[in-house]
Design a protein around this motif. Sequence first.
Motif, PDB file in Angstrom:
ATOM      1  N   ARG A   1       0.830  -1.203   0.000  1.00 41.23           N
ATOM      2  CA  ARG A   1       0.000   0.000   0.000  1.00 41.23           C
ATOM      3  C   ARG A   1       0.869   1.260   0.000  1.00 41.23           C
ATOM      4  O   ARG A   1       0.606   2.213  -0.727  1.00 41.23           O
ATOM      5  CB  ARG A   1      -0.912   0.017   1.233  1.00 41.23           C
ATOM      6  N   ARG A   2       1.925   1.246   0.830  1.00 39.17           N
ATOM      7  CA  ARG A   2       2.768   2.449   0.922  1.00 39.17           C
ATOM      8  C   ARG A   2       3.513   2.711  -0.381  1.00 39.17           C
ATOM      9  O   ARG A   2       3.704   3.837  -0.805  1.00 39.17           O
ATOM     10  CB  ARG A   2       3.726   2.322   2.099  1.00 39.17           C
ATOM     11  N   GLU A   3       3.895   1.616  -1.037  1.00 34.63           N
ATOM     12  CA  GLU A   3       4.649   1.756  -2.293  1.00 34.63           C
ATOM     13  C   GLU A   3       3.745   2.084  -3.484  1.00 34.63           C
ATOM     14  O   GLU A   3       4.230   2.470  -4.546  1.00 34.63           O
ATOM     15  CB  GLU A   3       5.278   0.410  -2.628  1.00 34.63           C
ATOM     16  N   TRP A   4       2.480   1.854  -3.308  1.00 36.77           N
ATOM     17  CA  TRP A   4       1.529   1.894  -4.422  1.00 36.77           C
ATOM     18  C   TRP A   4       1.690   3.102  -5.355  1.00 36.77           C
ATOM     19  O   TRP A   4       1.794   2.930  -6.587  1.00 36.77           O
ATOM     20  CB  TRP A   4       0.098   1.804  -3.870  1.00 36.77           C
ATOM     21  N   PRO A   5       1.746   4.350  -4.814  1.00 36.82           N
ATOM     22  CA  PRO A   5       1.877   5.502  -5.731  1.00 36.82           C
ATOM     23  C   PRO A   5       3.111   5.392  -6.632  1.00 36.82           C
ATOM     24  O   PRO A   5       3.047   5.733  -7.817  1.00 36.82           O
ATOM     25  CB  PRO A   5       1.983   6.698  -4.778  1.00 36.82           C
ATOM     26  N   ASP A   6       4.217   4.890  -6.071  1.00 33.28           N
ATOM     27  CA  ASP A   6       5.435   4.739  -6.884  1.00 33.28           C
ATOM     28  C   ASP A   6       5.241   3.666  -7.954  1.00 33.28           C
ATOM     29  O   ASP A   6       5.695   3.807  -9.095  1.00 33.28           O
ATOM     30  CB  ASP A   6       6.623   4.329  -6.014  1.00 33.28           C
ATOM     31  N   LEU A   7       4.569   2.593  -7.558  1.00 33.84           N
ATOM     32  CA  LEU A   7       4.339   1.507  -8.526  1.00 33.84           C
ATOM     33  C   LEU A   7       3.474   2.007  -9.682  1.00 33.84           C
ATOM     34  O   LEU A   7       3.750   1.722 -10.858  1.00 33.84           O
ATOM     35  CB  LEU A   7       3.659   0.308  -7.838  1.00 33.84           C
ATOM     36  N   VAL A   8       2.448   2.794  -9.332  1.00 28.65           N
ATOM     37  CA  VAL A   8       1.548   3.330 -10.370  1.00 28.65           C
ATOM     38  C   VAL A   8       2.326   4.263 -11.298  1.00 28.65           C
ATOM     39  O   VAL A   8       2.206   4.183 -12.530  1.00 28.65           O
ATOM     40  CB  VAL A   8       0.343   4.060  -9.706  1.00 28.65           C
ATOM     41  N   ARG A   9       3.148   5.108 -10.678  1.00 30.74           N
ATOM     42  CA  ARG A   9       3.941   6.049 -11.488  1.00 30.74           C
ATOM     43  C   ARG A   9       4.849   5.288 -12.462  1.00 30.74           C
ATOM     44  O   ARG A   9       4.935   5.609 -13.642  1.00 30.74           O
ATOM     45  CB  ARG A   9       4.798   6.923 -10.555  1.00 30.74           C
ATOM     46  N   SER A  10       5.489   4.248 -11.935  1.00 30.79           N
ATOM     47  CA  SER A  10       6.416   3.527 -12.813  1.00 30.79           C
ATOM     48  C   SER A  10       5.672   2.795 -13.932  1.00 30.79           C
ATOM     49  O   SER A  10       6.130   2.745 -15.078  1.00 30.79           O
ATOM     50  CB  SER A  10       7.313   2.617 -11.969  1.00 30.79           C
ATOM     51  N   LEU A  11       4.481   2.284 -13.628  1.00 34.41           N
ATOM     52  CA  LEU A  11       3.692   1.611 -14.681  1.00 34.41           C
ATOM     53  C   LEU A  11       3.256   2.616 -15.749  1.00 34.41           C
ATOM     54  O   LEU A  11       3.224   2.307 -16.944  1.00 34.41           O
ATOM     55  CB  LEU A  11       2.462   0.931 -14.068  1.00 34.41           C
ATOM     56  N   LYS A  12       2.939   3.839 -15.277  1.00 32.12           N
ATOM     57  CA  LYS A  12       2.525   4.877 -16.224  1.00 32.12           C
ATOM     58  C   LYS A  12       3.718   5.288 -17.098  1.00 32.12           C
ATOM     59  O   LYS A  12       3.590   5.403 -18.315  1.00 32.12           O
ATOM     60  CB  LYS A  12       1.980   6.088 -15.448  1.00 32.12           C
ATOM     61  N   ASP A  13       4.874   5.455 -16.444  1.00 25.00           N
ATOM     62  CA  ASP A  13       6.073   5.840 -17.196  1.00 25.00           C
ATOM     63  C   ASP A  13       6.428   4.800 -18.254  1.00 25.00           C
ATOM     64  O   ASP A  13       6.944   5.116 -19.320  1.00 25.00           O
ATOM     65  CB  ASP A  13       7.269   6.022 -16.251  1.00 25.00           C
ATOM     66  N   GLN A  14       6.156   3.532 -17.911  1.00 27.58           N
ATOM     67  CA  GLN A  14       6.459   2.466 -18.883  1.00 27.58           C
ATOM     68  C   GLN A  14       5.332   2.295 -19.909  1.00 27.58           C
ATOM     69  O   GLN A  14       5.341   1.350 -20.696  1.00 27.58           O
ATOM     70  CB  GLN A  14       6.625   1.128 -18.154  1.00 27.58           C
TER      71      GLN A  14
END
Length: 424
Positions: A172-185
């Motif tokens: 949950r805490r990492e989620w925003p970073d994971l979303v950002r990286s998926l968007k960047d990719q």
Amino acid sequence: MKIAILTSGGDSAGMNAVVRSIVKAGILKGCEMWVVREGYEGLVQGNTEAATSVNDQVKSDDQQPVLQQEGVHPDKQLLHNLRFGDGELLKDGTTEFVGGRTLKGRYIVRVGWDDVRGWFSQGGTLIGTARSMTFKTIEGRTAAAFNLIKEGIDALVVCGGDGSLTGADVFRREWPDLVRSLKDQSRITDKQAEQHAHLKVVGLVGSIDNDMCLTDLTIGAPTALQRICEAIDNINSTAYSHSRAFVIEVMGRDCGWLALMAGVAGGADFIFIPERPPSAQPWEDEMCAEIGRHRKLNKRKTIVIVAEGAHDLDLNPIRAEYIKDVLTERLGLDTRVTTLGHTQRGGRPCALDRILPTLQGVEAVDALIESTTETPSYMIGLHENKVVRVPLMEAVAMTRSVATAVKEKNFDKALELRGAEFKE
Ligand code: F6P
């Protein structure tokens, strides 16, 4: 809201009741409900195959086809197979689960009201569990985030022990970073990133060990305890007949709750638990003095319960076989060892392990519905007979500090932490 549920870590009786309760409570509150098969591993694997060909998949693996009813959506079929795992669909033992097979490609499955009918009385976890190594990696968690977003899921319920619940909070805490990286990719669109900016998480504690702080009881512990008591009753009669001693090893990992409660409920002569090692050194003298005294009072049988994580004051493990040798050699007792093993964990849940998950499941859905970006991830616990929400990470941190206290040989602190969670 779209809610997905998974069970993780060692199974425990009552996990199916958790899934049933959450699915039904979620539907009643207008949510769309999903289950994730095989714990976090299922999240990482996701849905790689279109949900159209259960039989084809099995055939292509050169296996017997599963029995699939005409016109039944494969996801529905999957749930049906899970539910009737021992029943009519599986007469020839050719399904993906009961035959030890795993259906590839569909790990995140939409469920309805009828899919979980009767699950409260089933042992283990019908949706499967795993101790996933891949989810511990950032690549694994990125894949998990992608798979949830792909299905449009925005809330996750995890039922498992402290390791599994820690995983949920990290996710949950990492989620925003994971979303950002998926968007960047460019694996997700801007709109998806916006819609899934946050993941809501709630944990329920499924563990036979009853080792989690900030809750009085974990789901599965009462059933395991009942199982141990029944085993001790059985052993008592044969021990009495032969005037024997039995050393019974019980589960619990680093926690002595099962051993201690079983000792109280089953009438043990001596109990070994990690949080309170025998105070005398050598402990063999203390144990033999106590058991010798019982024998002098003409007791015909001796029961010693040893938690699997038991150790002496110097943290040297205390093993059942060694206790047996001591009783045989020092007291001349005809001694046997019984390791109860996974019989403690499997099988039908007792009434409390149906009621507790049912009530906690409803609370979990409410916690998700009421959750905001500001609220912490909650763990649903039990305190003085009331279902409560507690901050998940606080419970996990406190549980970890028990282990640290034991490692530092600060046993008083370990006991206090285990018993004094709610003292202000
Ligand atoms: O945490 C539950 C538990 O049953 C412990 O009591 C035990 O130490 C462990 O899991 C056994 O795990 P496994 O089933 O992987 O051997």
